[in-house]
Design an enzyme around this catalytic site. Sequence first.
Site, PDB file in Angstrom:
ATOM      1  N   TYR A 113       0.932 -11.778  -5.898  1.00  0.00           N
ATOM      2  CA  TYR A 113       2.199 -12.106  -5.251  1.00  0.00           C
ATOM      3  C   TYR A 113       2.076 -13.467  -4.546  1.00  0.00           C
ATOM      4  O   TYR A 113       1.101 -13.728  -3.832  1.00  0.00           O
ATOM      5  CB  TYR A 113       2.555 -10.990  -4.256  1.00  0.00           C
ATOM      6  CG  TYR A 113       3.708 -11.329  -3.374  1.00  0.00           C
ATOM      7  CD1 TYR A 113       4.902 -11.826  -3.910  1.00  0.00           C
ATOM      8  CD2 TYR A 113       3.631 -11.177  -2.004  1.00  0.00           C
ATOM      9  CE1 TYR A 113       5.971 -12.154  -3.091  1.00  0.00           C
ATOM     10  CE2 TYR A 113       4.697 -11.496  -1.180  1.00  0.00           C
ATOM     11  CZ  TYR A 113       5.862 -11.991  -1.734  1.00  0.00           C
ATOM     12  OH  TYR A 113       6.912 -12.325  -0.928  1.00  0.00           O
ATOM     13  N   ASP A 186      -3.952  -3.986  -3.514  1.00  0.00           N
ATOM     14  CA  ASP A 186      -2.524  -3.974  -3.224  1.00  0.00           C
ATOM     15  C   ASP A 186      -1.893  -3.045  -4.251  1.00  0.00           C
ATOM     16  O   ASP A 186      -1.787  -3.372  -5.429  1.00  0.00           O
ATOM     17  CB  ASP A 186      -1.950  -5.397  -3.323  1.00  0.00           C
ATOM     18  CG  ASP A 186      -0.473  -5.441  -2.921  1.00  0.00           C
ATOM     19  OD1 ASP A 186       0.206  -4.399  -3.060  1.00  0.00           O
ATOM     20  OD2 ASP A 186      -0.006  -6.504  -2.495  1.00  0.00           O
ATOM     21  N   LYS A 211       9.098  -1.768  -0.838  1.00  0.00           N
ATOM     22  CA  LYS A 211       9.345  -1.551  -2.272  1.00  0.00           C
ATOM     23  C   LYS A 211       9.522  -0.055  -2.557  1.00  0.00           C
ATOM     24  O   LYS A 211      10.470   0.535  -2.108  1.00  0.00           O
ATOM     25  CB  LYS A 211       8.217  -2.212  -3.063  1.00  0.00           C
ATOM     26  CG  LYS A 211       7.874  -3.663  -2.579  1.00  0.00           C
ATOM     27  CD  LYS A 211       9.031  -4.587  -2.738  1.00  0.00           C
ATOM     28  CE  LYS A 211       8.944  -6.013  -2.205  1.00  0.00           C
ATOM     29  NZ  LYS A 211       7.862  -6.554  -1.480  1.00  0.00           N
TER      30      LYS A 211
END
Length: 392
Positions: A113, A186, A211
């Site tokens: 990310y 993650d 999320k």
Amino acid sequence: MITNTHETLQNTTLGVATRAIHAGQTPDPTTGAVVTPIFMTSTFKQDGVGEMRNGYDYSRSVNPTRTAFDEQLAAVEGGAYAMSFASGLAAIDVLLRSTLRPGDNVLIGNDVYGGTYRLLAKVFVPWGIGLDVVDITDPAQVSAALAAKHYTYLWVETPSNPLLNITDIAATSALAHQYGTKVVVDNTFASPILQHPLADGAYAVVYSTTKYIGGHSDVVGGAVVVNDEAMRDRIEFMQNSAGAVPSPFDAWLDMRGLKTLELRVLRHSENAMTIAQWLEGHSGVERVWYPGLESHPGHEIAARQMHGGFGGMISVQLSGGAEAARRFAASTEIFTLAESLGGVESLIEVPAAMTHMSVAGTTLEVPANLVRLSIGIEDVDDLIGDLEQAFA
Ligand code: PYR
């Protein structure tokens, strides 16, 4: 650490759906309210000077709604301690700052990310942390890097954002342990339903709860889960010292979302598999990245490591290049053009121009013709119809 007086259900043999609904949740002792209230209070009355009730004194340090969510998440993850934060990046920041000192090194994958990369490269590197980037899915590259230098952390995103690359958590953790390096996963894309990094040998798991855990695109949050008590203490100290905690309402939204996580993630995964298969045969598509497809380079590992599905994220490279990607992403009617992912509604975005702009010009640069889809839980035929008209 403050614990509620009730059982956390952490070490039971109960299934994940039962834990998600009951762990950390106790009917309110005053009213019998079945759902943990939003304790919208900054402070707590003390019975005498320094005499706190059940350890509650000030909501930056601890708040009962947050405690309920933390215990629920720890139980769902199958980890000992969960701590929630104001965002996924706040969780990552505190985890890293709790341990790293100038001169320490972190090894990350070349597909993470953009916000994680920016935090490491633009905040931690100037502070004196060494940062190296490898293809984390390639054990030879990981071995060579670990042999060359000591790394405190090896940072793994699997599936990665945005290319959905798959890393073998168990094999990578075993390798890292030989060099005294701790693996952080993650797990945002997989969620605690599909993948269990701690059981596979990871040291810590981080989430953007914004999320799948929140699941309704209405809250920004993050969490860290660890088994190591000393690490839990360091993280709590840093969390309290720096203060990037979720509000009681944010913790409550995360808690409510987590109760239905399993149902949603299974549907996200089912819809995504159908759509990925459909996209793979489409003339406008150059390449589909979805770990559930046999064509995906990490499919075999994902099939072993993920349980119940391959998640709701798909990335797709379009044959018409960057221009086609932008046109396509701006032409959907049910998919909303927006950053983020994991909500009930389908989203579409162009990583190079949106979520991953901060990696432009680095080794993490993402293809300009890439479109990322967060597949929601709508009727799959409607989603396919929407994508079909956007190709036209
Ligand atoms: C993403 O969409 O990748 C974010 O985490 C915002």
